[in-house]
Design a protein around this motif. Structure first.
Motif, PDB file in Angstrom:
ATOM      1  N   SER A  11       0.823  -1.197   0.000  1.00 33.77           N
ATOM      2  CA  SER A  11       0.000   0.000   0.000  1.00 33.77           C
ATOM      3  C   SER A  11       0.866   1.260   0.000  1.00 33.77           C
ATOM      4  O   SER A  11       1.999   1.263   0.487  1.00 33.77           O
ATOM      5  N   PHE A  12       0.332   2.322  -0.572  1.00 31.58           N
ATOM      6  CA  PHE A  12       0.994   3.625  -0.581  1.00 31.58           C
ATOM      7  C   PHE A  12      -0.075   4.705  -0.506  1.00 31.58           C
ATOM      8  O   PHE A  12      -1.232   4.492  -0.866  1.00 31.58           O
ATOM      9  N   ASP A  13       0.323   5.879  -0.046  1.00 30.45           N
ATOM     10  CA  ASP A  13      -0.618   6.977   0.158  1.00 30.45           C
ATOM     11  C   ASP A  13       0.048   8.286  -0.258  1.00 30.45           C
ATOM     12  O   ASP A  13       0.919   8.802   0.440  1.00 30.45           O
ATOM     13  N   TRP A  14      -0.393   8.842  -1.389  1.00 32.24           N
ATOM     14  CA  TRP A  14       0.215  10.069  -1.894  1.00 32.24           C
ATOM     15  C   TRP A  14      -0.074  11.269  -0.996  1.00 32.24           C
ATOM     16  O   TRP A  14       0.637  12.280  -1.053  1.00 32.24           O
ATOM     17  N   SER A  15      -1.086  11.180  -0.167  1.00 30.09           N
ATOM     18  CA  SER A  15      -1.368  12.282   0.748  1.00 30.09           C
ATOM     19  C   SER A  15      -0.186  12.542   1.682  1.00 30.09           C
ATOM     20  O   SER A  15       0.062  13.681   2.091  1.00 30.09           O
ATOM     21  N   LEU A  16       0.552  11.490   2.013  1.00 27.85           N
ATOM     22  CA  LEU A  16       1.686  11.622   2.924  1.00 27.85           C
ATOM     23  C   LEU A  16       2.846  12.391   2.305  1.00 27.85           C
ATOM     24  O   LEU A  16       3.728  12.874   3.013  1.00 27.85           O
TER      25      LEU A  16
END
Length: 254
Positions: A11-16
């Motif tokens: 999983s990855f989260d561009w918001s971070l």
């Protein structure tokens, strides 16, 4: 977000990465904007939608007050920074947080749709239908991909260091392959070699604003990588250039 074919499903989260992205990922070379202008993007009395816009880098740099410009991204945090930058630059760009596959715009709304550094994240069938629905007759869909090469020692060692701390990271493969995908008929793909100037701080920031680091590492791992990368860069001049490859693919789909 998880995509089976990317980072082995990690999983990855561009918001971070939003804050670092806003500061350090505005690095597209002038040749890209020259090519987009040649294609008519953001020309007077046209409408343009940038999907997966992130912090709005393309709209900001190709802004024309006589063109109607929209940007969408699934990350509310990225859109927050896009709006902030547009306000600071007094630019009338409408940014909306929503999936690119379900924008809610009316049929035949845009002369141009662009997707930079993002197309492989979308649901292929859904985004294809959405693009066809949204483009006006003779409208253009344009994909952009910019990647550093591993010819430079700094880029190679930075790349290798991320892989040491994040073995699931699969950089570059999805992006470069995607540019030669015949999503629609009549694909035109251009390639450009370019060098982009950085200093230690801006290159480190660019690598922080990366799917393999801030977007997917846990805090402890990121801090370890962060310290190691800063230490690595101390072995090099403060200012330097990194070789990149730019790809531009476009389709006239109606």
């Amino acid at each position: 977000m998880k995509v089976k074919k990317i980072d082995n499903g990690k999983s990855f989260d561009w918001s971070l990465t939003a804050e670092s992205y806003a500061k350090y990922r505005d690095i597209y070379p002038s040749v890209l904007y020259d090519e987009l202008k040649k294609l008519g993007v953001a020309s007077n009395r046209t409408s343009w939608l940038d999907i997966g816009t992130g912090t709005g880098v393309l709209p900001k740099n190709l802004y024309n007050e006589n063109s109607e410009i929209f940007g969408v991204d699934i990350s509310e945090e990225q859109i927050k920074f896009a709006k902030k930058l547009a306000k600071e630059n007094n630019q009338k760009i409408q940014f909306i947080s929503c999936p690119a596959e379900e924008t809610g715009f009316e049929d035949n709304s845009f002369d141009f749709i662009t997707a930079a550094q993002c197309f492989w994240y979308f649901d292929r069938d859904k985004i294809k239908n959405e693009i066809q629905r949204l483009l006006k007759p003779k409208g253009l869909f344009i994909k952009v991909y910019l990647t550093y090469t591993l010819d430079d020692e700094i880029a190679y060692k930075s790349h290798k260091l991320i892989k040491e701390y994040n073995r699931s990271w699969t950089p570059g493969k999805s992006g470069s392959r995607d540019m030669f995908d015949d999503l629609f008929e009549g694909r035109v793909t251009k390639e450009f070699d370019c060098s982009i100037s950085f200093n230690r701080k801006s290159w480190h920031g660019r690598m922080c604003a990366c799917r393999g680091t801030l977007a997917s590492m846990d805090r402890e791992t990121f801090e370890e990588w962060n310290s190691a990368h800063i230490k690595m860069l101390e072995n090099y001049p403060y200012e330097f250039e990194i070789k990149h490859k730019l790809y531009l693919t476009y389709f006239c789909i109606k």
